[in-house]
Design a protein around this motif. Structure first.
Motif, PDB file in Angstrom:
ATOM      1  N   LYS A   1       0.888  -1.146  -0.472  1.00 25.62           N
ATOM      2  CA  LYS A   1       0.135  -0.084  -0.320  1.00 25.62           C
ATOM      3  C   LYS A   1       0.908   1.320   0.254  1.00 25.62           C
ATOM      4  CE  LYS A   1      -4.385   1.000   2.113  1.00 25.62           C
ATOM      5  NZ  LYS A   1      -5.454   1.178   2.919  1.00 25.62           N
ATOM      6  N   GLU A   2       1.380   0.866   0.804  1.00 22.24           N
ATOM      7  CA  GLU A   2       2.708   2.511   0.753  1.00 22.24           C
ATOM      8  C   GLU A   2       3.079   3.024  -0.337  1.00 22.24           C
ATOM      9  OE1 GLU A   2       4.917   1.495   4.069  1.00 22.24           O
ATOM     10  OE2 GLU A   2       4.259   2.236   6.252  1.00 22.24           O
ATOM     11  N   ARG A   3       3.652   1.674  -1.162  1.00 23.80           N
ATOM     12  CA  ARG A   3       4.216   1.509  -2.978  1.00 23.80           C
ATOM     13  C   ARG A   3       3.047   1.977  -4.034  1.00 23.80           C
ATOM     14  NH1 ARG A   3       5.988  -3.499  -4.035  1.00 23.80           N
ATOM     15  NH2 ARG A   3       6.542  -2.400  -5.796  1.00 23.80           N
ATOM     16  N   GLY A   4       1.946   2.426  -3.342  1.00 15.51           N
ATOM     17  CA  GLY A   4       1.284   2.727  -4.095  1.00 15.51           C
ATOM     18  C   GLY A   4      -0.663   1.537  -4.333  1.00 15.51           C
ATOM     19  N   LEU A   5      -0.464   0.873  -4.303  1.00 14.75           N
ATOM     20  CA  LEU A   5      -1.151  -0.146  -4.085  1.00 14.75           C
ATOM     21  C   LEU A   5      -2.432   0.624  -3.907  1.00 14.75           C
ATOM     22  CD1 LEU A   5      -2.419  -2.970  -6.057  1.00 14.75           C
ATOM     23  CD2 LEU A   5      -1.369  -3.656  -3.131  1.00 14.75           C
ATOM     24  N   THR A   6      -3.471   0.651  -4.692  1.00 14.29           N
ATOM     25  CA  THR A   6      -5.021   1.019  -4.549  1.00 14.29           C
ATOM     26  C   THR A   6      -5.760   0.499  -5.870  1.00 14.29           C
ATOM     27  OG1 THR A   6      -4.097   3.143  -6.356  1.00 14.29           O
ATOM     28  CG2 THR A   6      -3.962   3.072  -4.071  1.00 14.29           C
ATOM     29  N   GLY A   7      -7.213   0.650  -4.864  1.00 15.19           N
ATOM     30  CA  GLY A   7      -8.238   0.689  -5.914  1.00 15.19           C
ATOM     31  C   GLY A   7      -8.451  -1.529  -5.784  1.00 15.19           C
ATOM     32  N   VAL A   8      -8.356  -2.477  -4.413  1.00 12.44           N
ATOM     33  CA  VAL A   8      -8.388  -3.293  -4.144  1.00 12.44           C
ATOM     34  C   VAL A   8      -9.854  -3.853  -4.111  1.00 12.44           C
ATOM     35  CG1 VAL A   8      -6.935  -5.866  -3.732  1.00 12.44           C
ATOM     36  CG2 VAL A   8      -5.868  -3.661  -4.187  1.00 12.44           C
ATOM     37  N   ARG A   9     -10.346  -4.562  -4.752  1.00 12.18           N
ATOM     38  CA  ARG A   9     -11.833  -5.141  -4.865  1.00 12.18           C
ATOM     39  C   ARG A   9     -12.507  -6.401  -3.832  1.00 12.18           C
ATOM     40  NH1 ARG A   9     -14.441  -3.742  -9.925  1.00 12.18           N
ATOM     41  NH2 ARG A   9     -16.147  -4.671  -9.140  1.00 12.18           N
ATOM     42  N   LEU A  10     -10.830  -7.149  -4.565  1.00  9.72           N
ATOM     43  CA  LEU A  10     -11.204  -8.483  -4.049  1.00  9.72           C
ATOM     44  C   LEU A  10      -9.855  -9.052  -4.148  1.00  9.72           C
ATOM     45  CD1 LEU A  10     -13.025 -10.766  -3.882  1.00  9.72           C
ATOM     46  CD2 LEU A  10     -12.004 -11.712  -6.523  1.00  9.72           C
ATOM     47  N   ILE A  11      -8.692  -9.913  -3.344  1.00 10.50           N
ATOM     48  CA  ILE A  11      -7.773 -10.075  -2.455  1.00 10.50           C
ATOM     49  C   ILE A  11      -8.101 -12.599  -3.038  1.00 10.50           C
ATOM     50  CG2 ILE A  11      -6.305 -11.241  -0.714  1.00 10.50           C
ATOM     51  CD1 ILE A  11      -6.385  -8.204  -0.129  1.00 10.50           C
ATOM     52  N   ILE A  12      -7.199 -12.654  -3.769  1.00  8.59           N
ATOM     53  CA  ILE A  12      -7.732 -14.234  -4.183  1.00  8.59           C
ATOM     54  C   ILE A  12      -6.548 -14.746  -3.421  1.00  8.59           C
ATOM     55  CG2 ILE A  12      -8.091 -15.887  -5.525  1.00  8.59           C
ATOM     56  CD1 ILE A  12      -8.246 -12.396  -6.979  1.00  8.59           C
ATOM     57  N   GLY A  13      -6.962 -16.367  -2.268  1.00  5.11           N
ATOM     58  CA  GLY A  13      -5.521 -17.177  -1.821  1.00  5.11           C
ATOM     59  C   GLY A  13      -6.083 -17.985  -1.356  1.00  5.11           C
ATOM     60  N   ASP A  14      -5.576 -18.956  -0.340  1.00  2.00           N
ATOM     61  CA  ASP A  14      -5.596 -19.801   0.144  1.00  2.00           C
ATOM     62  C   ASP A  14      -6.084 -19.022   1.978  1.00  2.00           C
ATOM     63  OD1 ASP A  14      -6.207 -22.083   1.141  1.00  2.00           O
ATOM     64  OD2 ASP A  14      -3.967 -22.956   1.470  1.00  2.00           O
TER      65      ASP A  14
ATOM     66  N   PRO B   1      -9.829  -2.096   3.556  1.00  2.03           N
ATOM     67  CA  PRO B   1     -10.934  -1.957   4.170  1.00  2.03           C
ATOM     68  C   PRO B   1     -11.540  -2.240   3.130  1.00  2.03           C
ATOM     69  CG  PRO B   1     -10.421  -0.280   4.862  1.00  2.03           C
ATOM     70  CD  PRO B   1      -9.178  -0.634   4.519  1.00  2.03           C
ATOM     71  N   ASP B   2     -11.941  -1.769   1.874  1.00  4.10           N
ATOM     72  CA  ASP B   2     -12.879  -1.687   0.644  1.00  4.10           C
ATOM     73  C   ASP B   2     -12.716  -3.328   0.163  1.00  4.10           C
ATOM     74  OD1 ASP B   2     -13.423   0.786   1.565  1.00  4.10           O
ATOM     75  OD2 ASP B   2     -12.645   1.208  -0.240  1.00  4.10           O
ATOM     76  N   ALA B   3     -12.097  -3.770  -0.039  1.00  2.32           N
ATOM     77  CA  ALA B   3     -11.074  -5.892  -0.214  1.00  2.32           C
ATOM     78  C   ALA B   3     -12.160  -6.599  -0.023  1.00  2.32           C
ATOM     79  CB  ALA B   3     -10.382  -5.258  -0.712  1.00  2.32           C
ATOM     80  N   ARG B   4     -12.349  -7.621  -0.817  1.00  2.00           N
ATOM     81  CA  ARG B   4     -13.064  -8.948  -0.006  1.00  2.00           C
ATOM     82  C   ARG B   4     -12.083  -9.853  -0.658  1.00  2.00           C
ATOM     83  NH1 ARG B   4     -18.721  -9.109  -2.702  1.00  2.00           N
ATOM     84  NH2 ARG B   4     -19.298 -10.806  -1.206  1.00  2.00           N
TER      85      ARG B   4
END
Length: 372
Positions: A214-227, A241-244
């Motif tokens: 996030k500090e490097r500029g990651l924005t607009g995340v709506r969905l995080i996919i992982g195990d 907080p806005d990501a699912r």
């Protein structure tokens, strides 16, 4: 967003990542040429010594075509003695072998003795441990610059995972986790966002990793996919907080197979796939209920319980555009990378530290995506 969410960012591949390797090859070869010159002169630059055999007289430039691209060599010119180098001619005849040797230098987990053996086999003389250390540092600088680059634009979909490698610690072999993130930009291009040492994939490791992105500029995340990882799940709402969260359906299946008899796995697999083949979340929930009841009738109570408890977190993707479903319901994007990393690290064994493992993963990420 574009319908084609998984595409190759050809500009990034052809320029940024390829330049990273080419620049490292160029610096490595020039450093080796300078080292040869020092040994022939029997003195370093500007060193006053009675044992000096000759003097430097600048250098001339020479282009050399390699598999990493065209590099510019600065060949030393000497006064008093001829400058004869085996590196360029050997490099011409055995380009692929030297390329492998250079890549080994990038992979900081390779022991100094191993690199010495490679250089002796290729060039007839060993490169000193000090020279190898300096070359690795230069390679690290290029990799670190790319790894910590600023991120721009929104990345609605982000795939995350951790890969475990072996490291030496106090005479013992321990696991070290490298956390990896791959994002999909607004125009549908897949891009490696970053990798960082995560120790044991605990809550603090995931939090530090997400904050760093996030500090490097990651924005607009709506969905995080992982195990499913409790540390990661606890951190997502805090940092994004806005990501699912979308649990990888393949890992979900594997979790259910762990409590399923081998002779019933095929039938259970078909039932599970039927859940995620439904046209809506409501239909998938209803199908999951039917499957759970079916598993109960097959006396697979533990499998039924896992379906009931975990199905909802595998259906998040159904709230996004249908044309994206097949790509965002699994973590296969990173799984492929992890398999290639594991294959490459078998020959290395244990790394001397976590930083070494991290550097290998970063290099492997670039070379893997070059061959997608």
């Amino acid at each position: 967003m574009s319908d084609k969410i998984i595409q190759l960012n050809e500009d990034l591949i052809k320029h940024d990542l390829k330049d990273l390797v080419r620049n490292s090859v160029e610096e490595t070869l020039n450093a080796l040429l300078d080292k040869e010159a020092d040994e022939l002169v029997n003195a370093e630059k500007y060193e006053r010594s009675s044992n000096r055999q000759g003097y430097r007289s600048g250098h001339y430039k020479r282009n050399l075509h390699t598999t990493a691209g065209e590099v510019e060599l600065k060949v030393p010119k000497l006064k008093g003695i001829p400058f004869e180098t085996a590196i360029i001619e050997r490099y011409r005849r055995r380009e692929s072998s030297v390329e492998e040797a250079l890549i080994e230098m990038y992979l900081a987990g390779v022991s100094v003795r191993r690199v010495e053996d490679i250089t002796e086999a290729l060039w007839g003389t060993k490169v000193s441990p000090g020279t190898i250390s300096n070359l690795n540092k230069k390679a690290y600088e290029h990799i670190e610059t790319w790894r910590t680059r600023p991120l721009s634009g929104d990345y609605p979909y982000v795939y995350v995972d951790g890969v475990y490698l072996k490291r030496s610690w106090g005479g013992e072999i321990q696991n070290v986790s490298i956390l990896v993130a791959i994002g999909v930009s607004q125009d549908g291009c897949r891009e490696i966002l970053g990798a960082a040492e995560g120790m044991k994939e605990d809550r603090e490791s995931w939090r530090s990793f997400f904050v760093w992105l996030k500090e490097r500029g990651l924005t607009g995340v709506r969905l995080i996919i992982g195990d499913k990882n409790l540390g990661m799940l606890e951190t997502i709402p805090e940092v994004f907080p806005d990501a699912r969260y979308q649990r990888c359906t393949v890992h979900f299946y594997r979790n259910i197979f762990s409590v399923t008899p081998r002779n019933k796995m095929k039938a259970v697999a078909l039932m599970l796939k039927a859940i995620h083949a439904q046209e809506s979340k409501e239909a998938a929930r209803e199908k999951a209920l039917q499957i759970s009841e079916k598993l109960q009738s097959m006396k697979l109570a533990k499998a039924a319980k896992k379906v009931e408890d975990g199905i909802e977190e595998t259906l998040t993707y159904m709230d996004f555009p249908t044309q994206h479903w097949s790509r965002i319901r699994t973590n296969n994007t990173i799984e492929r990378l992890n398999r290639e990393i594991k294959r490459r690290t078998k020959a290395i064994g244990a790394f001397p530290d976590g930083q070494s493992a991290l550097m290998l993963v970063c290099v492997q990420m670039s070379t893997t995506f070059l061959h997608c």
